[in-house]
Design a protein around this motif. Structure first.
Motif: not given
Ligand code: MG
Ligand code: GDP
Length: 168
Positions: A19, A37, A60-61
């Motif tokens: 991230s 996240t 973004d996983t």
């Molecule tokens: Mg993240």
């Protein structure tokens, strides 16, 4: 243009800096606070690569198992992939081959780069440079080293993938 659909999925274990890397690249900012996240986030930025405007759409996983089904649905259409691990986290390094397989299952063979992040913490590094090179060769992915914190190498990761997408 046909590059409007350029999508880039980023994968790897939690807290390796995925991230932060996207935030650094898309917004030019960095924070020390860790915010896990949840599911999937999305940011984008346009860059010029060899005279072509390329819009990178970054998914973004979350690295956590509990989100596997959700995240897989998002990176399914990706055109390129960053596999990230942290220089200070052995587990994140050892998990890379399994992340590579997950991506291949969803996306087939796409331009992929292996990124060793947190290079500013070199004195806490738990991965031998040779091992990282060996893994990179075994996976057939270029190895790039970054410090998102110090803003070293981040632009290079995305330029590398963008130009591979343009020329492959
Ligand atoms: Mg993240
Ligand atoms: P993610 O779970 O992979 O998305 O990781 P995050 O981007 O949330 O980052 C996890 C933590 O590592 C945060 O506290 C970041 O500030 C920190 N971090 C990210 N990149 C770096 C880096 O290059 N160096 C250092 N020292 N810390 C970093």
């Amino acid at each position: 243009s046909r590059w409007d659909n350029f999508a880039n999925s980023r994968l790897g274990n939690g807290a390796v800096g995925k991230s932060s890397m996207i935030q650094r690249f898309c917004k030019g900012t960095y924070t020390r606070d860790y915010k896990k996240t949840i599911g999937v986030d999305f940011l984008e930025r346009e860059i010029e690569v060899e005279g072509e405007d390329v819009r990178l759409m970054l998914w973004d996983t979350a690295g956590q198992e509990e989100f596997d089904a959700i995240t897989a649905a998002y990176y399914r259409g990706a055109h390129a992939c960053v596999l990230a691990f942290s220089a200070t986290d052995r587990d994140s390094f050892e998990a890379i081959p399994s992340w590579k397989i997950k991506v291949e299952n969803e996306c087939g063979e796409i331009p992929t780069v292996l990124v060793q992040n947190k290079m500013d913490l070199i004195e806490q590094c738990v991965i031998d440079p040779d091992e990282a090179e060996r893994l990179s060769r075994a996976l057939g992915c270029k190895l790039l080293r970054t410090s998102v914190k110090e803003d070293v190498g981040v632009m290079g990761v995305f330029r590398h993938l963008a130009s591979r997408c343009l020329y492959e």
